[in-house]
Design a protein around this motif. Structure first.
Motif, PDB file in Angstrom:
ATOM      1  N   HIS A 168     -14.117 -42.560  22.675  1.00 12.28           N
ATOM      2  CA  HIS A 168     -14.900 -42.354  21.453  1.00 12.28           C
ATOM      3  C   HIS A 168     -15.143 -40.864  21.183  1.00 12.28           C
ATOM      4  O   HIS A 168     -15.036 -40.404  20.048  1.00 12.28           O
ATOM      5  N   TYR A 169     -15.469 -40.114  22.228  1.00 14.20           N
ATOM      6  CA  TYR A 169     -15.766 -38.692  22.074  1.00 14.20           C
ATOM      7  C   TYR A 169     -14.558 -37.793  22.373  1.00 14.20           C
ATOM      8  O   TYR A 169     -14.704 -36.565  22.425  1.00 14.20           O
ATOM      9  N   MET A 194     -24.780 -39.991  32.337  1.00 14.35           N
ATOM     10  CA  MET A 194     -24.651 -40.162  30.883  1.00 14.35           C
ATOM     11  C   MET A 194     -25.543 -39.166  30.145  1.00 14.35           C
ATOM     12  O   MET A 194     -25.169 -38.639  29.093  1.00 14.35           O
ATOM     13  N   PHE A 249     -16.421 -44.772  26.226  1.00 17.04           N
ATOM     14  CA  PHE A 249     -17.234 -43.598  25.905  1.00 17.04           C
ATOM     15  C   PHE A 249     -16.344 -42.369  25.758  1.00 17.04           C
ATOM     16  O   PHE A 249     -16.440 -41.628  24.769  1.00 17.04           O
ATOM     17  N   HIS A 302     -24.107 -36.439  27.421  1.00 15.93           N
ATOM     18  CA  HIS A 302     -24.668 -36.334  26.068  1.00 15.93           C
ATOM     19  C   HIS A 302     -25.251 -34.944  25.808  1.00 15.93           C
ATOM     20  O   HIS A 302     -25.134 -34.422  24.690  1.00 15.93           O
ATOM     21  N   TRP A 320     -26.256 -46.588  29.064  1.00 17.89           N
ATOM     22  CA  TRP A 320     -25.675 -46.388  30.375  1.00 17.89           C
ATOM     23  C   TRP A 320     -25.529 -47.735  31.054  1.00 17.89           C
ATOM     24  O   TRP A 320     -26.010 -48.748  30.576  1.00 17.89           O
TER      25      TRP A 320
END
Length: 192
Positions: A71-72, A31, A68, A35, A174
């Motif tokens: 979302h991105y 994670m 996740f 990021h 995470w």
């Protein structure tokens, strides 16, 4: 500039314009990698294997990753391959083989140039010690290079505390794998 961002930029400077696939477990290290890539606006896709070894917990990991990536807007390749946790053969080796075959297939089918993994210095030390205990020769002791054919390990020279600081500063979420606290695996015994 954080050690994480510096390491990632340094590692990937020679690979601009190449397509990247991230091995994403949903755990702390992978994670942090995702990021950091997002922060640098580097395009990538993710791949995750759910072995269902931890039942509902494994499924929640997969859901966390799906949410996740959605979302991105990160493309995600998900494989569900149950492994019987009661088998006496080496479960970790079986999982590793499934995962490696899956990554190779995805990379070939989608023309990804490189697989990014979030191994760090402590992972390298653990692998060295495990191979030493098993009596590996010199080839087996030279584990986890920063670059290996199509695999890039941008954090291999960083400590776990570098990753921890980055995650803490950015409040990264995470999933914690409960099997990491068990001492039935050699790697965990060394870690603990």
């Amino acid at each position: 500039m954080s050690a994480i961002i510096h390491a990632l930029k340094s590692s990937l400077d020679n690979f601009k314009g190449k397509s990247m696939l991230v091995a994403l477990s949903g755990g702390h290290d992978s994670m942090v990698l995702c990021h950091a890539l997002l922060e640098l606006k580097i395009s990538f896709s993710c791949a995750h294997c759910n072995y269902r070894l931890r039942g509902e917990e494994s499924d929640k990991d997969a859901i966390f990753i799906q949410e996740f990536c959605a979302h991105y807007k990160i493309p995600l390749h998900l494989k569900i391959q149950p492994i019987n946790g009661l088998e006496t053969s080496n479960i970790q080796e079986k999982a590793r083989n499934i995962r490696n075959d899956f990554f190779k297939k995805i990379m070939k089918d989608n023309s990804y140039d490189y697989l990014l993994v979030a191994h760090h210095a402590e992972d390298r030390i653990e692998s060295f010690l495990i191979n030493l205990i098993r009596g590996s020769g010199l080839n087996g002791l030279g584990t986890m290079p920063a670059y290996n054919q199509s695999i890039i390990r941008p954090f291999i020279h960083l400590s776990k505390s570098d990753l921890n600081s980055f995650a803490e500063e950015r409040k990264i979420q995470w999933r914690e794998d409960s099997s990491n606290s068990e001492d039935k695996y050699v790697r965990n015994i060394l870690r603990h």
